[in-house]
Write an enzyme that holds these catalytic residues in place. Structure first.
Site, PDB file in Angstrom:
ATOM      1  N   SER A   1       0.960  -1.248  -0.115  1.00  0.00           N
ATOM      2  CA  SER A   1      -0.184  -0.023  -0.105  1.00  0.00           C
ATOM      3  C   SER A   1       0.985   1.267   0.076  1.00  0.00           C
ATOM      4  O   SER A   1       1.998   1.240   0.482  1.00  0.00           O
ATOM      5  CB  SER A   1      -0.936   0.101   1.205  1.00  0.00           C
ATOM      6  OG  SER A   1      -1.387   1.324   1.338  1.00  0.00           O
TER       7      SER A   1
ATOM      8  N   TYR B   1      -2.556   1.120  10.498  1.00  0.00           N
ATOM      9  CA  TYR B   1      -2.616   0.545   9.270  1.00  0.00           C
ATOM     10  C   TYR B   1      -1.480   0.632   8.376  1.00  0.00           C
ATOM     11  O   TYR B   1      -1.125  -0.366   7.720  1.00  0.00           O
ATOM     12  CB  TYR B   1      -3.879   1.076   8.340  1.00  0.00           C
ATOM     13  CG  TYR B   1      -3.912   0.446   7.028  1.00  0.00           C
ATOM     14  CD1 TYR B   1      -4.386  -0.667   6.836  1.00  0.00           C
ATOM     15  CD2 TYR B   1      -3.723   1.350   5.961  1.00  0.00           C
ATOM     16  CE1 TYR B   1      -4.653  -1.230   5.689  1.00  0.00           C
ATOM     17  CE2 TYR B   1      -3.818   1.010   4.678  1.00  0.00           C
ATOM     18  CZ  TYR B   1      -4.363  -0.376   4.518  1.00  0.00           C
ATOM     19  OH  TYR B   1      -4.582  -0.834   3.509  1.00  0.00           O
TER      20      TYR B   1
ATOM     21  N   LYS C   1       1.050  -2.142   6.716  1.00  0.00           N
ATOM     22  CA  LYS C   1       1.486  -2.521   5.172  1.00  0.00           C
ATOM     23  C   LYS C   1       2.938  -2.635   5.030  1.00  0.00           C
ATOM     24  O   LYS C   1       3.376  -3.182   4.207  1.00  0.00           O
ATOM     25  CB  LYS C   1       0.697  -1.508   4.533  1.00  0.00           C
ATOM     26  CG  LYS C   1      -0.633  -1.765   4.266  1.00  0.00           C
ATOM     27  CD  LYS C   1      -0.974  -3.174   3.400  1.00  0.00           C
ATOM     28  CE  LYS C   1      -2.500  -3.595   3.361  1.00  0.00           C
ATOM     29  NZ  LYS C   1      -2.434  -4.942   2.656  1.00  0.00           N
TER      30      LYS C   1
ATOM     31  N   SER D   1     -21.483  -6.354  -3.353  1.00  0.00           N
ATOM     32  CA  SER D   1     -21.304  -5.151  -2.837  1.00  0.00           C
ATOM     33  C   SER D   1     -22.425  -4.460  -2.411  1.00  0.00           C
ATOM     34  O   SER D   1     -23.458  -4.967  -2.789  1.00  0.00           O
ATOM     35  CB  SER D   1     -20.885  -4.245  -4.113  1.00  0.00           C
ATOM     36  OG  SER D   1     -19.445  -4.772  -4.653  1.00  0.00           O
TER      37      SER D   1
END
Length: 307
Positions: A145, A170, A174, A217
């Protein structure tokens, strides 16, 4: 792994029931590959399989139970994969991840949830199924990321959270993923292994910019008129999955490469080789993380047995 385009491969994708993992799985199935959705929720996995088959009739797609936040589940999933895929795995796509948690939460074994899921669970899974990937001279793809750019690990506790911040943690998770991915490439090469370790990232990818897939979704809440503006700096998760799919199955991809969008700041655009921050290649930092991860996960990479 066969380098010939069009040869069906067997690909395991973690977190494949929504988002990037779903789109990577649909694209892989559309290209004729066998796809194993490694995911924790059987109902969502069934919906993803139904969705893929509605777009790709006859798709060879199946589910293996996996909860990356529980190392016991990781071990069971690895055993199931070894039983189901005795001929090996062409690509393991370590895609699943937790994105944000307002309160600090823990995995089943007590590790901070984002690092414990995004990095440690995949570290343990990779260690356990690497012989299957070696059998096919395959690839391990790690989902990096752009968030790694502003992250630093704690040198005394690489898996820890310290003073908890969801946003910072986060990024740390990553950075850990990418340190592991690039370090694994180095160690595989040193061991003479035929396995490639590749890192890929999706840029800034949004569900709302991807095509509709009602079974996987949620209904979109944003008005359609916002999307042209969003496309100036973001892309759909279908486009974000392309670097991941390329890293997994495209001919010519080499171990240690980093794939992502080529647009401004790598936020969107066609997939190509891109550049990571130097700290993602810091081998001393990676060695500290590797040691802490082996200890925490209770696994060791038998790299001497490869090659």
């Amino acid at each position: 792994m066969s380098a010939d385009a069009g040869v069906p491969l067997t690909v395991v994708v973690t977190g494949a029931t929504a988002g990037l993992g779903y789109w990577a799985s649909e694209q892989l199935a559309a290209a004729g590959h066998r796809v194993v959705l490694a995911a924790r929720n059987p109902e969502r996995a069934a919906a993803a399989i139904e969705s893929i088959r509605s777009v790709v009739p006859g798709a060879e797609v199946e589910h293996v139970a996996l909860d990356l936040a529980d190392l016991d589940s990781v071990g069971a999933a690895a055993a199931a994969l070894a039983d189901r895929l005795p001929d090996g795995i062409d690509a393991l796509v370590n895609n699943a991840g937790v994105v944000g948690s307002h309160e600090q939460r823990s995995t089943a074994q007590g590790h901070e949830l984002q690092v414990g899921t995004n990095h440690l669970g995949h570290f343990a899974l990779t260690a356990r199924v690497l012989p299957l990937v070696e059998r096919r001279a395959g690839r391990v793809v790690h989902l990096g990321s752009i968030a790694h750019r502003w992250a630093r690990l704690d040198r005394t506790d690489p898996l820890g959270a310290g003073h908890y911040s969801s946003y910072r943690q986060y990024g740390r998770s990553k950075l850990a993923v990418m340190l592991f991915g690039f370090e694994l490439a180095e160690r595989l090469a040193d061991a003479g292994s035929s396995v490639a370790s590749v890192v890929a990232h999706p840029g800034f990818s949004l569900d709302v910019l991807a095509p509709d897939r009602p079974l996987v979704s949620a209904t979109r809440a944003e008005p359609a008129w916002t999307r042209p503006a969003q496309r100036l700096y973001a892309q759909g998760k279908d486009d974000g999955a392309e670097p991941i799919v390329h890293a997994a199955v495209a001919p010519g991809v080499r171990s240690g490469e980093y794939w992502g969008p080529t647009g401004r700041m790598q936020l969107r655009g066609p997939a190509a080789r891109v550049t990571a921050e130097p700290k993602a290649h810091d081998r001393l930092e990676a060695a500290r993380l590797w040691t802490a991860s082996e200890r925490a996960a209770g696994v060791a990479f038998a790299l001497d047995a490869l090659g």
